[in-house]
Scaffold this active site. Structure first.
Site, mmCIF file in Angstrom:
data_model
loop_
_atom_site.group_PDB
_atom_site.id
_atom_site.type_symbol
_atom_site.label_atom_id
_atom_site.label_comp_id
_atom_site.label_asym_id
_atom_site.label_seq_id
_atom_site.Cartn_x
_atom_site.Cartn_y
_atom_site.Cartn_z
ATOM 1 N N GLU A 177 0.814 -1.189 0.012
ATOM 2 C CA GLU A 177 -0.049 -0.066 0.073
ATOM 3 C C GLU A 177 0.787 1.235 -0.112
ATOM 4 O OE1 GLU A 177 -2.687 0.408 3.250
ATOM 5 O OE2 GLU A 177 -3.428 2.013 2.557
ATOM 6 N N LYS A 219 -2.388 -2.110 -3.299
ATOM 7 C CA LYS A 219 -3.409 -0.921 -2.662
ATOM 8 C C LYS A 219 -2.948 0.366 -2.906
ATOM 9 C CE LYS A 219 -6.157 -0.310 1.554
ATOM 10 N NZ LYS A 219 -6.612 -1.005 2.649
HETATM 11 P P1 13P Z 1 -9.315 4.068 3.970
HETATM 12 O O1 13P Z 1 -10.061 3.213 2.874
HETATM 13 O O2 13P Z 1 -10.019 4.482 5.105
HETATM 14 O O3 13P Z 1 -8.284 4.976 3.423
HETATM 15 O O4 13P Z 1 -8.400 2.768 4.937
HETATM 16 C C1 13P Z 1 -7.803 1.927 3.884
HETATM 17 C C2 13P Z 1 -6.527 1.533 4.676
HETATM 18 O O5 13P Z 1 -6.445 0.332 5.082
HETATM 19 C C3 13P Z 1 -5.784 2.391 5.137
HETATM 20 O O6 13P Z 1 -4.465 1.896 5.448
#
Ligand code: 13P
Length: 342
Positions: A177, A219
């Site tokens: 991510e 992500k």
């Molecule tokens: P949000 O969808 O609220 O941005 O959170 C996703 C997430 O896992 C952030 O690390």
């Protein structure tokens, strides 16, 4: 490492019509969410809230995996069933956030690096034994005057790739991510540039560190105007710019892309994903891994009262269903009326 296991689980995580619930808020973040509804962040309140989400009837129709926090993976439902067992029983893969948060990056004012690599190999083994089948690590990239610097992009993507390689070694699918934040008044073009540089760098690092693309999920943020931008881009432009950026940076071998919501409204996050899937097919599955955009209405409906559980579950189910429809481009604003009418 079992290559077959991580490839099979990566495919399950982005199964048709489904996506991931991010319920891995750290202690600090869940406190912020609970403050917004005026309830205190006790261990029992956190446990009850997560139980409300995980026991929502039928949610497994739209949810393929749930990201848990260290405390949550060790908690149980009221009847004593450990959360990972409860989820697995519904055919939902349990996952775990393994990073230790973004900390100030030395010598780089306004930028952070995510920590948590020390001892990670041993923690991963424990999480696998507790039932986790995938992991998550979030690197944060800020946009600002002269930011992001290449230094911040390189250190964060290097750490993300180290985490991903260790996860695969432990037969866990890494969710990689890199989040370019939407805080600020920047234009969509600025977000595009910062995201393109970040995503390019992450795939260079993943390749150097021998991460199997077929056994990971990316992500990313969507390509958006800053939250305070005076003329924010609309749904079609966001979809177009995001697809353009991903096609320029993400290899076809990646199994799936599951977006974070990052502060978009619930309905925006759904509409953006829907528009991208309506423009498909794409080389990878395009899915969701939302925290706020899946949970916000449920949290508001619950406000910590047991009498409100069934209503909160109804609105959570509805958000999951809308996002499930967005996986195939079949969501429409009309669907939003269903829950109001129910
Ligand atoms: P949000 O969808 O609220 O941005 O959170 C996703 C997430 O896992 C952030 O690390």
């Amino acid at each position: 490492m079992s290559t077959k296991e991580i490839e099979t689980n990566a495919i399950k995580m982005v199964a048709a019509g489904k996506g991931i619930l991010a319920a891995d808020e750290s202690d600090g973040t869940i406190k912020k969410r609970f403050d917004s509804i005026n309830i205190s962040s006790t261990e029992e309140n956190r446990r009850s809230y997560r139980e409300l989400l995980f026991t929502t009837k039928g949610v497994e129709e739209f949810i393929s995996g749930v990201i848990l926090f260290d405390e949550t993976i060790r908690q149980s439902a009221k009847d004593g069933t450990p959360f990972p067992t409860l989820l697995a029983g519904l055919g939902i893969l349990p996952g775990i956030k393994v990073d230790k948060g973004a900390k100030p990056l030395a010598g780089a004012p306004g930028e952070t690096v995510t920590e948590g690599l020390d001892g990670l190999r041993d923690r991963l083994k424990e999480y696998y034994d507790l039932g986790a089948r995938f992991t998550k690590w979030r690197g944060v990239i800020n946009i600002g005057e002269g930011l992001p610097t290449p230094y911040a992009i390189e250190t964060n993507t290097h750490a993300l790739a180290r985490y991903a390689a260790l996860s695969q070694e432990a037969s866990l699918v890494p969710i990689v991510e890199p989040e370019v934040l939407m805080d600020g008044s920047h234009s969509i073009e600025t977000c595009y540039e910062a995201s393109e540089a970040t995503f390019k760098c992450i795939f260079e690092e993943l390749s150097k560190q021998r991460v199997l693309l077929e056994g990971m999920i990316l992500k990313p943020n969507m390509i958006l105007s800053g939250k305070d931008c005076s003329s924010r881009a609309g749904v079609e432009e966001v979809a177009e710019q995001t697809l353009h950026c991903l096609k320029a940076t993400v290899p076809d071998g990646v199994t799936g892309i599951a977006f974070l919501s990052g502060g978009q409204t619930d309905e925006e996050a759904t509409a953006h994903l829907n528009a991208m899937n309506a423009a498909g097919p794409h080389p990878w599955e395009l899915s969701f891994s939302y925290g706020r955009a899946l949970q916000a209405p449920a949290l508001k409906a619950w406000v910590g009262e047991s009498d409100n559980v069934s209503n909160a579950q109804k609105v959570f189910y509805h958000r999951a269903k809308c996002n499930g429809a967005a996986r195939s481009g079949s969501y429409s604003a009309e669907m939003e009326k269903e829950v109001a009418a129910a």
